[in-house]
Design a protein around this motif. Structure first.
Motif, mmCIF file in Angstrom:
data_model
loop_
_atom_site.group_PDB
_atom_site.id
_atom_site.type_symbol
_atom_site.label_atom_id
_atom_site.label_comp_id
_atom_site.label_asym_id
_atom_site.label_seq_id
_atom_site.Cartn_x
_atom_site.Cartn_y
_atom_site.Cartn_z
ATOM 1 N N SER A 139 0.812 -1.299 0.004
ATOM 2 C CA SER A 139 0.070 -0.143 0.304
ATOM 3 C C SER A 139 0.921 1.260 -0.199
ATOM 4 C CB SER A 139 -1.217 -0.120 1.177
ATOM 5 O OG SER A 139 -2.139 -1.328 1.169
ATOM 6 N N GLY A 140 2.166 1.235 0.326
ATOM 7 C CA GLY A 140 3.005 2.455 0.497
ATOM 8 C C GLY A 140 3.769 2.507 -0.907
ATOM 9 N N THR A 141 3.513 1.673 -1.002
ATOM 10 C CA THR A 141 4.379 1.286 -2.185
ATOM 11 C C THR A 141 3.653 1.321 -3.706
ATOM 12 O OG1 THR A 141 5.560 0.298 -1.423
ATOM 13 C CG2 THR A 141 6.069 0.161 -3.359
ATOM 14 N N TYR A 142 2.873 1.087 -3.946
ATOM 15 C CA TYR A 142 2.427 0.699 -5.605
ATOM 16 C C TYR A 142 1.283 1.731 -5.038
ATOM 17 C CZ TYR A 142 5.187 -2.449 -6.188
ATOM 18 O OH TYR A 142 6.453 -3.727 -6.266
ATOM 19 N N ALA A 143 0.678 2.268 -6.792
ATOM 20 C CA ALA A 143 -0.183 3.594 -7.066
ATOM 21 C C ALA A 143 -1.597 3.226 -6.373
ATOM 22 C CB ALA A 143 -0.560 3.721 -8.017
ATOM 23 N N ASN A 144 -2.371 1.902 -6.438
ATOM 24 C CA ASN A 144 -3.111 1.472 -6.059
ATOM 25 C C ASN A 144 -2.909 0.173 -5.517
ATOM 26 O OD1 ASN A 144 -5.130 4.224 -6.711
ATOM 27 N ND2 ASN A 144 -4.418 3.791 -8.822
ATOM 28 N N VAL A 145 -3.988 -0.293 -4.330
ATOM 29 C CA VAL A 145 -3.857 -1.198 -3.905
ATOM 30 C C VAL A 145 -5.507 -1.083 -3.643
ATOM 31 C CG1 VAL A 145 -2.813 -3.149 -2.350
ATOM 32 C CG2 VAL A 145 -1.021 -1.138 -3.238
ATOM 33 N N GLU A 146 -6.163 -2.340 -4.063
ATOM 34 C CA GLU A 146 -7.440 -2.913 -3.483
ATOM 35 C C GLU A 146 -7.226 -3.792 -2.748
ATOM 36 O OE1 GLU A 146 -11.168 -4.105 -5.342
ATOM 37 O OE2 GLU A 146 -9.812 -3.655 -6.987
ATOM 38 N N LYS A 147 -8.183 -4.557 -1.681
ATOM 39 C CA LYS A 147 -7.974 -5.738 -0.973
ATOM 40 C C LYS A 147 -9.006 -6.345 -0.728
ATOM 41 C CE LYS A 147 -6.271 -3.291 3.127
ATOM 42 N NZ LYS A 147 -6.106 -1.743 2.429
ATOM 43 N N ASN A 148 -9.433 -7.550 -1.337
ATOM 44 C CA ASN A 148 -10.363 -8.293 -1.392
ATOM 45 C C ASN A 148 -9.824 -9.562 -0.544
ATOM 46 O OD1 ASN A 148 -10.996 -7.210 -4.420
ATOM 47 N ND2 ASN A 148 -12.608 -6.782 -2.948
ATOM 48 N N PHE A 494 16.172 13.563 8.341
ATOM 49 C CA PHE A 494 16.177 13.596 6.481
ATOM 50 C C PHE A 494 15.790 12.553 5.924
ATOM 51 C CE2 PHE A 494 18.299 14.265 2.986
ATOM 52 C CZ PHE A 494 17.439 14.921 2.234
ATOM 53 N N ASN A 495 16.940 11.149 6.485
ATOM 54 C CA ASN A 495 17.568 9.881 5.904
ATOM 55 C C ASN A 495 15.714 8.712 6.238
ATOM 56 O OD1 ASN A 495 19.342 8.396 5.589
ATOM 57 N ND2 ASN A 495 18.337 6.669 5.934
ATOM 58 N N ASN A 496 15.321 9.151 7.492
ATOM 59 C CA ASN A 496 14.306 8.353 7.683
ATOM 60 C C ASN A 496 12.552 9.176 6.864
ATOM 61 O OD1 ASN A 496 13.939 6.210 10.331
ATOM 62 N ND2 ASN A 496 15.470 7.318 9.655
ATOM 63 N N MET A 497 12.933 10.544 6.836
ATOM 64 C CA MET A 497 11.653 10.859 5.990
ATOM 65 C C MET A 497 11.716 10.146 4.617
ATOM 66 S SD MET A 497 10.926 14.896 8.302
ATOM 67 C CE MET A 497 9.485 14.939 6.781
ATOM 68 N N CYS A 498 13.135 10.455 3.728
ATOM 69 C CA CYS A 498 13.073 10.288 2.493
ATOM 70 C C CYS A 498 12.816 8.979 2.319
ATOM 71 C CB CYS A 498 14.700 10.145 1.941
ATOM 72 S SG CYS A 498 15.009 11.990 1.703
ATOM 73 N N ALA A 499 13.164 7.803 3.173
ATOM 74 C CA ALA A 499 12.399 6.722 3.071
ATOM 75 C C ALA A 499 11.269 5.624 3.543
ATOM 76 C CB ALA A 499 12.958 5.711 4.640
ATOM 77 N N ALA A 500 10.600 7.041 4.042
ATOM 78 C CA ALA A 500 9.171 6.962 4.056
ATOM 79 C C ALA A 500 7.712 7.708 2.974
ATOM 80 C CB ALA A 500 8.463 7.734 5.127
ATOM 81 N N VAL A 501 8.806 8.024 1.559
ATOM 82 C CA VAL A 501 8.119 7.755 0.342
ATOM 83 C C VAL A 501 9.391 7.464 -0.839
ATOM 84 C CG1 VAL A 501 7.216 10.246 1.023
ATOM 85 C CG2 VAL A 501 9.351 10.764 0.529
ATOM 86 N N GLY A 502 10.119 6.421 0.274
ATOM 87 C CA GLY A 502 10.300 5.473 -0.655
ATOM 88 C C GLY A 502 12.433 5.784 -1.680
ATOM 89 N N ILE A 503 12.370 7.045 -1.524
ATOM 90 C CA ILE A 503 13.695 7.821 -1.395
ATOM 91 C C ILE A 503 14.551 7.115 -0.269
ATOM 92 C CG2 ILE A 503 15.406 10.338 -1.510
ATOM 93 C CD1 ILE A 503 12.543 11.219 -1.305
ATOM 94 N N ASP A 504 16.022 6.258 -1.760
ATOM 95 C CA ASP A 504 17.055 5.396 -1.378
ATOM 96 C C ASP A 504 18.015 6.561 -0.562
ATOM 97 O OD1 ASP A 504 18.719 3.602 0.535
ATOM 98 O OD2 ASP A 504 19.379 3.203 -1.897
ATOM 99 N N MET A 505 17.983 6.436 0.590
ATOM 100 C CA MET A 505 19.573 7.774 1.210
ATOM 101 C C MET A 505 20.583 7.553 1.793
ATOM 102 S SD MET A 505 20.198 10.294 0.621
ATOM 103 C CE MET A 505 18.490 11.564 -0.127
ATOM 104 N N ASP A 506 21.703 7.661 2.554
ATOM 105 C CA ASP A 506 22.933 6.971 3.012
ATOM 106 C C ASP A 506 22.947 7.948 4.101
ATOM 107 O OD1 ASP A 506 22.985 5.036 1.063
ATOM 108 O OD2 ASP A 506 24.547 6.039 0.657
#
Length: 570
Positions: A139-148, A494-506
């Protein structure tokens, strides 16, 4: 669409070869016993056989028309849900993808390489089909996730009909527990005609929550041992059945595919290899075989074998006594689409708060997720063995984000003990929950449909506007306690906020003109950039700056330490 037959028998194999450009001709690898199938030399034979069901699925999907729509089912227990979705797959242009309960199998290279920002997923199964953490990650990665998700298969099939096919003029009825082979036989027809499949209860006596509708043609697939005569009578249904699943399969083929000129066939005992094949078999149906049954249905005809039959090899012997070659289809490789690794491409960022651990890790592995979730929920039992527990725990220690706890091992689990450890768990849970909530609140207020360039500028401004520099020590997530911290806190936030939106930071450390320091770096479009949020927040002012964003060279004297996602454990 895969294996489209626009010219029927004369060119059907030629069309398939054109679609499968680049496939090689080879004999199928030797198996324990040969099954010789009569086949005149004019006929051609193709094998779509992966190393396992997920690999076979990947071969099929990678050689099919591009789509952004996928229906995910559990590859070990989700066959009934896959078959129930045959008509849905046709209606939405989706492919059915068998997955694990907690991950996408590595064999699904083509699926995993697709553009997550435009992919639409539907999860179909019961409450044990997918782990909650897996659903959250999707759900946090793909555009739309439907659960049935439903534990009542019969009711789920009724809801599917009511929601998506309420005006259907024909409905197939199958026993979803004992009649899965029958459902597999009818699935290509369901796809072709967009005809829904209703599952009976396990005893085959009723359909849960459904009543007969006037004007609807009901077709029961399977004998009276799986669907009762009383139900057939109740729905005034036509029954398609034989004494075995193989005879029922033939009855379906004779009814709906009397003039077929290609035989797609699969293992009728296990069925699993054909999970993703419904879109390719819609024009000719699927033949169920084993080492003895239905061999006449694949004789003297072009064939496509989908998956193997353990211990056996199908060989095709022509009128001259020679064996025909078999073309083996390989998966097409796809260059991964990684929007998060681009600087200027605009896409919808999805917030996945489970990526936030307070540590340097952008994408936590399963062990780290287990540890963090256990501690968040103040569990004293951690379902990791000693080695895995230590790797996960010291990953957090290395970036000032670990709870202070004592543990001991017993069997394949670790246990938290001592009053002080329990107290510390409670405090860790409170602080990390607050840290996550603040990050989620902040990101939710930002424009998420943007480039990574803009996303990072928004995060930089939020941190500089909200927090003040002060040496406080402690853990990384102490930053949100009083909205102040030092370079480590700035950089890891900053690292964790980037991670939360899928951006890889070192996270990096090194020397500056002011002494020892911590900042960040990331790679976008193949180029490495440096980011220093601390130095963008000047002391004693209410302003922020962007001087230390997107630096093409390290802005400081040296980098002496790098913590990235490969830094696990000690």
């Amino acid at each position: 669409m895969l294996f489209k037959k626009s010219l029927k028998k004369l060119t059907s194999f030629a069309v398939a070869v054109a679609i499968f450009g680049g496939m090689t001709i080879s004999d199928v690898e030797a198996a324990n016993k040969a099954i010789n199938i009569p086949s005149k030399s004019a006929f051609k034979h193709t094998a779509i056989i992966g190393n396992n069901r997920a690999d076979t699925s990947n071969i099929i999907i990678s050689n099919s028309k591009e789509t952004n729509n996928f229906i995910l089912v559990n590859q070990y227990s989700g066959l009934s849900y896959a078959l129930m979705n045959s008509a849905n797959a046709a209606k939405t242009g989706s492919y059915i993808v068998p997955v694990n309960d907690g991950s996408i199998p590595k064999e699904h290279q083509y699926f995993s390489a697709s553009d997550e920002s435009v992919m639409n997923l539907k999860l179909s199964g019961n409450s044990s089909s997918f782990k909650g953490s897996f659903i959250n990650d999707l759900s946090g990665t793909y555009a739309n996730v439907e659960k049935n998700i439903s534990n009542n298969l019969s009711r789920a099939s009724v809801d599917n009909l009511n929601n998506n096919f309420s005006s259907a003029s024909t409905v197939f009825i199958v026993n979803g527990d004992k009649g899965l082979a029958d459902a597999m036989s009818i699935a290509p027809v369901s796809y072709r005609d967009k005809t829904p499949i209703l599952f009976t209860t396990k005893d085959g006596n009723k359909i849960d929550g459904y009543s007969k509708k006037s004007g609807v043609n009901y077709v029961v697939v399977g004998g009276n041992k799986v669907v009762s005569d009383s139900l057939v009578k109740e729905y005034n249904a036509t029954r398609l059945a034989g004494d075995t699943r193989y005879e029922t399969n033939k009855a379906v083929l004779d009814r709906y595919y009397p003039n077929r000129d290609i035989a797609y066939f699969t293992n009728g005992d296990t069925l699993v290899d054909a999970l993703s094949s419904v879109h390719m078999t819609k024009d000719d149906g699927i033949v169920l075989v084993n080492h003895k049954k239905n061999h006449n249905l694949i004789s003297n005809i072009d064939t496509y074998q989908i998956g193997g039959v353990a211990g056996y090899e199908f060989k095709y012997k022509n009128e001259n006594g020679k064996f025909a070659g078999v073309s083996k289809v390989s998966a097409k490789k796809k260059t991964p689409v990684n929007n998060a690794a681009t600087r200027y491409k605009v896409y919808k960022h999805k917030i996945n708060i489970n990526n936030v651990t307070g540590s340097h890790i952008s994408f936590p592995n399963n062990d780290l997720k287990i540890l963090v979730e256990a501690c968040l929920n103040q569990k004293t039992v951690i379902n990791l063995n000693w080695e895995r527990m230590n790797d996960a725990y010291f990953t957090l220690v290395n970036s000032w984000s670990a709870p202070s706890i004592d543990t001991y091992r017993q069997g394949d689990k670790c246990y938290v003990y001592g009053d002080e450890s329990i107290k510390n768990l409670k405090e860790y849970s409170r602080k990390l929950t607050k840290y996550r909530n603040e990050i989620n609140r902040a990101l939710s207020s930002m424009n998420l449909n943007c480039s990574n360039d803009e996303m990072i500028r928004q995060i930089n401004q939020y941190i500089c506007d909200t927090y003040s520099y002060k040496v406080i020590g402690g853990n990384s997530f102490d930053m949100t306690e009083n909205y102040e911290g030092q370079c480590m806190h700035y950089s890891l936030l900053f690292n964790n906020m980037c991670a939360a939106v899928g951006i890889d930071m070192d996270y990096v450390e090194g020397d500056t003109i002011r002494g020892r320091h911590g900042w960040n770096r990331g790679t976008f479009d193949g180029h490495t950039y440096y980011f220093d949020i601390t130095w963008n927040d000047p002391l004693g002012t209410d302003t922020f700056r962007e001087d230390y964003l997107w630096c093409e060279k390290n802005p400081h004297l040296s980098v002496n330490k790098v913590l990235d996602d490969s830094c696990i454990g000690f």
